[in-house]
Design an enzyme around this catalytic site. Structure first.
Site, PDB file in Angstrom:
ATOM      1  N   GLY A  23      10.512  -1.489  12.803  1.00 39.22           N
ATOM      2  CA  GLY A  23      10.496  -2.857  12.314  1.00 39.22           C
ATOM      3  C   GLY A  23      10.988  -3.799  13.402  1.00 39.22           C
ATOM      4  O   GLY A  23      11.870  -3.449  14.186  1.00 39.22           O
ATOM      5  N   ASP A  48       5.949  -2.974  13.142  1.00 40.44           N
ATOM      6  CA  ASP A  48       5.828  -3.825  11.958  1.00 40.44           C
ATOM      7  C   ASP A  48       6.326  -5.230  12.288  1.00 40.44           C
ATOM      8  O   ASP A  48       7.492  -5.427  12.604  1.00 40.44           O
ATOM      9  CB  ASP A  48       6.663  -3.225  10.830  1.00 40.44           C
ATOM     10  CG  ASP A  48       6.631  -4.081   9.573  1.00 40.44           C
ATOM     11  OD1 ASP A  48       5.638  -3.970   8.827  1.00 40.44           O
ATOM     12  OD2 ASP A  48       7.581  -4.847   9.339  1.00 40.44           O
ATOM     13  N   TYR A  53       8.201 -13.610  11.002  1.00 40.87           N
ATOM     14  CA  TYR A  53       9.197 -13.148  11.978  1.00 40.87           C
ATOM     15  C   TYR A  53       9.159 -13.959  13.275  1.00 40.87           C
ATOM     16  O   TYR A  53      10.111 -13.932  14.061  1.00 40.87           O
ATOM     17  CB  TYR A  53       8.988 -11.674  12.325  1.00 40.87           C
ATOM     18  CG  TYR A  53       9.107 -10.711  11.178  1.00 40.87           C
ATOM     19  CD1 TYR A  53       9.560 -11.114   9.918  1.00 40.87           C
ATOM     20  CD2 TYR A  53       8.750  -9.367  11.327  1.00 40.87           C
ATOM     21  CE1 TYR A  53       9.658 -10.223   8.865  1.00 40.87           C
ATOM     22  CE2 TYR A  53       8.849  -8.472  10.274  1.00 40.87           C
ATOM     23  CZ  TYR A  53       9.294  -8.901   9.054  1.00 40.87           C
ATOM     24  OH  TYR A  53       9.382  -8.007   8.011  1.00 40.87           O
ATOM     25  N   LYS A  83       1.788  -9.455   8.561  1.00 40.71           N
ATOM     26  CA  LYS A  83       1.844  -9.870   7.160  1.00 40.71           C
ATOM     27  C   LYS A  83       1.467 -11.334   7.003  1.00 40.71           C
ATOM     28  O   LYS A  83       1.834 -12.169   7.827  1.00 40.71           O
ATOM     29  CB  LYS A  83       3.250  -9.642   6.600  1.00 40.71           C
ATOM     30  CG  LYS A  83       3.787  -8.235   6.798  1.00 40.71           C
ATOM     31  CD  LYS A  83       5.175  -8.090   6.203  1.00 40.71           C
ATOM     32  CE  LYS A  83       5.806  -6.778   6.629  1.00 40.71           C
ATOM     33  NZ  LYS A  83       6.288  -6.819   8.029  1.00 40.71           N
ATOM     34  N   HIS A 116       2.813 -10.501   2.287  1.00 38.87           N
ATOM     35  CA  HIS A 116       4.255 -10.326   2.471  1.00 38.87           C
ATOM     36  C   HIS A 116       5.022 -10.394   1.152  1.00 38.87           C
ATOM     37  O   HIS A 116       6.036  -9.725   0.971  1.00 38.87           O
ATOM     38  CB  HIS A 116       4.779 -11.397   3.439  1.00 38.87           C
ATOM     39  CG  HIS A 116       5.998 -10.981   4.184  1.00 38.87           C
ATOM     40  ND1 HIS A 116       6.384 -11.526   5.389  1.00 38.87           N
ATOM     41  CD2 HIS A 116       6.946 -10.060   3.912  1.00 38.87           C
ATOM     42  CE1 HIS A 116       7.495 -10.972   5.814  1.00 38.87           C
ATOM     43  NE2 HIS A 116       7.868 -10.086   4.929  1.00 38.87           N
ATOM     44  N   GLN A 188       4.661  -1.979   0.868  1.00 35.55           N
ATOM     45  CA  GLN A 188       5.876  -1.892   1.667  1.00 35.55           C
ATOM     46  C   GLN A 188       7.022  -2.515   0.870  1.00 35.55           C
ATOM     47  O   GLN A 188       6.989  -3.697   0.548  1.00 35.55           O
ATOM     48  CB  GLN A 188       5.709  -2.610   3.010  1.00 35.55           C
ATOM     49  CG  GLN A 188       6.872  -2.359   3.960  1.00 35.55           C
ATOM     50  CD  GLN A 188       6.755  -3.090   5.276  1.00 35.55           C
ATOM     51  OE1 GLN A 188       7.508  -4.037   5.532  1.00 35.55           O
ATOM     52  NE2 GLN A 188       5.809  -2.676   6.124  1.00 35.55           N
ATOM     53  N   SER A 260      15.978  -1.114  15.210  1.00 39.65           N
ATOM     54  CA  SER A 260      17.101  -1.141  16.130  1.00 39.65           C
ATOM     55  C   SER A 260      16.591  -1.511  17.520  1.00 39.65           C
ATOM     56  O   SER A 260      15.503  -1.107  17.917  1.00 39.65           O
ATOM     57  CB  SER A 260      17.803   0.229  16.195  1.00 39.65           C
ATOM     58  OG  SER A 260      18.880   0.174  17.111  1.00 39.65           O
TER      59      SER A 260
END
Length: 312
Positions: A23, A48, A53, A83, A116, A188, A260
């Site tokens: 992610g 992703d 974002y 998304k 989303h 998701q 991460s």
């Protein structure tokens, strides 16, 4: 090498997907791009992202850089998810939004394009990172099916290889199954040891909808990774509590989306394919679940098309 899983499409074809993804929420800028390139070096091939974002460009740049630098890599080696923005749910906006994502990433197509949220947001709406309302942002005049039909068109025109949804419950999925012509390939949702959503997962499996789980390790404030059962299983298997939590999802048919920027954590999250859990261990982990939710989405409370029923 990361094992593969399959996403079955409504036309009985299927596409291959890595069994774990990275992610990229809050991974931005030059440092974020380098973190994605490091992840590629470690073996990640699923990434992703989302319009919301604000980092589609760096995700695309990192992948293109690696394809250019490594002769053995091609675009087809990667599985890229983006998304639909909540402010673009009107039928005439969906295709434009998807095409813009493709152009922003410079990758010719998106492997998986998700709605989303089932709730449409008013144009220009913003929310805080804590999910609190900054203004009256929900647009209840738009039914989720309208956006879904737009996604179907994106799929039919080849802008994306598959389409799905995010944050949908059984009620909302049923609406799409009844009113749409394509079954969502993916749902998701937040999914973890502490919030396992077993009922919703079973519903998705019955309809051949693959579940991808975001926030699979929760947040620091949540106790499930420090639970005595998780720690005991980790000790007996020589793994970390985080690795136990990820393996639990994988064995339950969930594709975890981990996040991460740190190399050591990226590697730790990948090292979950060399062991298995026993039936008893899975049963013990099932029993931990509770409302240990990391993402509350309070800004959707009361929305007409979001009768949110938590399943744990």
């Amino acid at each position: 090498m990361i094992p593969k899983t399959y996403i079955r499409l409504s036309d009985e074809k299927s596409i291959c997907s890595p069994a774990i993804g990275l992610g990229t929420y809050l991974i931005t800028g030059a440092d974020g791009k380098e973190a994605i390139k490091t992840a590629i070096d470690l073996g990640y091939r699923m990434f992703d992202t989302a319009v919301a974002y604000g980092n589609e460009a760096i995700v695309g740049e990192a992948i293109r850089d690696k394809v250019r630098e490594a002769k053995h890599m091609t675009r087809e080696d990667f599985f890229v998810i983006s998304k639909l923005c909540g402010t673009r749910h009107r039928m005439d906006m969906v295709e434009k939004c998807c095409q813009k994502s493709v152009e922003c990433m410079g990758l010719d197509y998106v492997d998986l394009y998700l709605m989303h949220t089932p709730v449409a947001l008013k144009h220009g709406a913003k929310i805080s990172t804590e999910g609190t309302v900054l203004n009256n942002i929900v647009d209840d005049s738009i039914n989720p099916t309208e956006a879904w039909l737009g996604l179907e068109k994106c799929y039919q025109e080849g802008i994306c290889r598959s389409i799905g949804v995010s944050n949908f419950n059984e009620h909302q999925l049923n609406s799409l199954l009844l009113e749409g012509s394509i079954v969502p390939a993916v749902n998701q949702i937040e999914c973890s040891v502490g919030f396992n959503q077993k009922s919703l997962r079973q519903f998705c499996q019955q309809h051949q909808i693959l579940v991808m789980g975001y926030a699979p390790l929760g947040k620091q404030k949540l106790p499930f990774l420090t639970n005595g059962i998780v720690k005991q299983i980790a000790l007996s298997t020589g793994k970390t509590p985080a690795q136990i939590a990820l393996r639990y999802l994988i064995e339950g048919g969930v594709v975890p989306i981990v996040k991460s920027k740190e190399l050591s954590r990226q590697q730790e999250n990948l090292d979950v394919f060399d062991f298995s859990l026993t039936d008893q261990q899975i049963e013990d982990l099932d029993a931990i679940t509770g409302k240990q939710r990391a993402c509350e989405m309070r800004f959707l409370a009361g929305a007409k098309h979001f009768p949110f029923i938590e399943t744990v």
